[in-house]
Motif scaffolding. Structure first.
Motif, PDB file in Angstrom:
ATOM      1  N   LYS A  79       0.846  -1.197   0.000  1.00  0.00           N
ATOM      2  CA  LYS A  79       0.000   0.000   0.000  1.00  0.00           C
ATOM      3  C   LYS A  79       0.878   1.242   0.000  1.00  0.00           C
ATOM      4  O   LYS A  79       0.566   2.241  -0.647  1.00  0.00           O
ATOM      5  N   LYS A  80       1.978   1.191   0.730  1.00  0.00           N
ATOM      6  CA  LYS A  80       2.880   2.345   0.822  1.00  0.00           C
ATOM      7  C   LYS A  80       3.472   2.698  -0.541  1.00  0.00           C
ATOM      8  O   LYS A  80       3.546   3.876  -0.905  1.00  0.00           O
ATOM      9  N   LEU A  81       3.889   1.689  -1.316  1.00  0.00           N
ATOM     10  CA  LEU A  81       4.432   1.951  -2.651  1.00  0.00           C
ATOM     11  C   LEU A  81       3.344   2.483  -3.575  1.00  0.00           C
ATOM     12  O   LEU A  81       3.574   3.401  -4.367  1.00  0.00           O
ATOM     13  N   GLN A  82       2.166   1.922  -3.466  1.00  0.00           N
ATOM     14  CA  GLN A  82       1.047   2.392  -4.285  1.00  0.00           C
ATOM     15  C   GLN A  82       0.764   3.873  -4.006  1.00  0.00           C
ATOM     16  O   GLN A  82       0.588   4.670  -4.933  1.00  0.00           O
ATOM     17  N   GLU A  83       0.769   4.245  -2.735  1.00  0.00           N
ATOM     18  CA  GLU A  83       0.537   5.648  -2.355  1.00  0.00           C
ATOM     19  C   GLU A  83       1.671   6.551  -2.835  1.00  0.00           C
ATOM     20  O   GLU A  83       1.440   7.682  -3.259  1.00  0.00           O
ATOM     21  N   LYS A  84       2.899   6.050  -2.775  1.00  0.00           N
ATOM     22  CA  LYS A  84       4.064   6.827  -3.209  1.00  0.00           C
ATOM     23  C   LYS A  84       3.981   7.141  -4.703  1.00  0.00           C
ATOM     24  O   LYS A  84       4.213   8.288  -5.123  1.00  0.00           O
ATOM     25  N   ILE A  85       3.641   6.140  -5.506  1.00  0.00           N
ATOM     26  CA  ILE A  85       3.539   6.329  -6.959  1.00  0.00           C
ATOM     27  C   ILE A  85       2.374   7.263  -7.284  1.00  0.00           C
ATOM     28  O   ILE A  85       2.512   8.189  -8.101  1.00  0.00           O
TER      29      ILE A  85
ATOM     30  N   SER B  70       0.951   9.518  -5.340  1.00  0.00           N
ATOM     31  CA  SER B  70       1.263  10.867  -4.867  1.00  0.00           C
ATOM     32  C   SER B  70       2.223  11.574  -5.823  1.00  0.00           C
ATOM     33  O   SER B  70       2.045  12.760  -6.130  1.00  0.00           O
ATOM     34  N   ALA B  71       3.240  10.858  -6.299  1.00  0.00           N
ATOM     35  CA  ALA B  71       4.195  11.446  -7.253  1.00  0.00           C
ATOM     36  C   ALA B  71       3.494  11.838  -8.549  1.00  0.00           C
ATOM     37  O   ALA B  71       3.765  12.903  -9.120  1.00  0.00           O
ATOM     38  N   TYR B  72       2.583  11.018  -8.978  1.00  0.00           N
ATOM     39  CA  TYR B  72       1.831  11.315 -10.198  1.00  0.00           C
ATOM     40  C   TYR B  72       0.945  12.546  -9.999  1.00  0.00           C
ATOM     41  O   TYR B  72       0.913  13.455 -10.833  1.00  0.00           O
ATOM     42  N   ASN B  73       0.235  12.605  -8.869  1.00  0.00           N
ATOM     43  CA  ASN B  73      -0.668  13.727  -8.586  1.00  0.00           C
ATOM     44  C   ASN B  73       0.072  15.052  -8.444  1.00  0.00           C
ATOM     45  O   ASN B  73      -0.453  16.112  -8.787  1.00  0.00           O
ATOM     46  N   SER B  74       1.284  15.003  -7.915  1.00  0.00           N
ATOM     47  CA  SER B  74       2.051  16.238  -7.684  1.00  0.00           C
ATOM     48  C   SER B  74       2.932  16.608  -8.880  1.00  0.00           C
ATOM     49  O   SER B  74       3.670  17.592  -8.817  1.00  0.00           O
TER      50      SER B  74
END
Length: 199
Positions: free
Chosen positions: A100-106, A108-112
């Motif tokens: 879940k942490k990697l999914q959120e990291k990717i 978040s990077a895409y959204n920002s």
């Protein structure tokens, strides 16, 4: 003590005590047989579930993920509006393969707008600009390091043509329950064939 005797078919005297002892032995034997039968039934019933619950090896998980990911992302895909996670992972059941942490990291990077920095202007999982589903037939995964809860797997795409060279990525996994999940994919940096031996 009064010993009651009766004759058996072999004409040997038999005391009541002996008769009771033999009867108790028969009851114990049938109890043991019943217990064994019950134990065998339990083993046969639950063994397949125990086997199923055991996770695949880290290299098998990596191969399965990359085969699914590269094949799915290579197909035309209708991206539902507003579903960034679906778009980023081509509609693949990503929770099965990555933390879940990697999914959120990717995500978040895409959204920002920083996905290019995260993945080095390439796909995060392959670290290439583009890829084709036919590459899956050239993939080999090897466990470089594994302990109880963490593993590093080197995924080599061993393709040699006029236009392509072999490349590899280092995939890091951690155990979640009975499953191995990817928590990081190291970029190849300068080396197209990293050894993945860094800690």
């Amino acid at each position: 003590m009064v010993a009651l005797e009766h004759q058996t078919s072999s004409r040997e005297p038999c005391t009541l005590d002996w008769h009771i002892a033999m009867r108790n032995q028969a009851i114990k034997s049938s109890g043991i047989r019943y217990g064994r039968t019950l134990l065998n039934a339990c083993i046969l019933t639950f063994f397949p579930f125990c086997t199923y619950a055991q996770s695949a090896t880290p290299d098998k998980v990596v191969l399965e993920f990359y085969t699914q990911y590269m094949s799915t992302c290579n197909q035309p895909f209708d991206r539902p509006p507003g579903s960034i996670s679906e778009s980023l992972f081509c509609g693949l059941d990503i929770d099965k393969y990555i933390t879940k942490k990697l999914q959120e990291k990717i995500t978040s990077a895409y959204n920002s707008g920083k996905y290019g920095y995260l993945a080095g202007d390439a796909d995060y999982f392959t670290h290439t600009q583009d890829f084709d589903a036919h590459l899956t037939s050239s993939m080999k995964a090897k466990v470089i390091k594994e302990d109880r809860n963490r593993a590093i797997v080197r995924l080599l795409v061993d393709i040699r043509t006029n236009f392509a060279k072999p490349f590899a990525v280092c995939v890091r996994l951690q155990r979640e329950g009975n499953n191995w999940k990817i928590y990081q994919v190291d970029p190849s940096l300068d080396n197209n064939l990293p050894d993945c031996k860094v800690s």
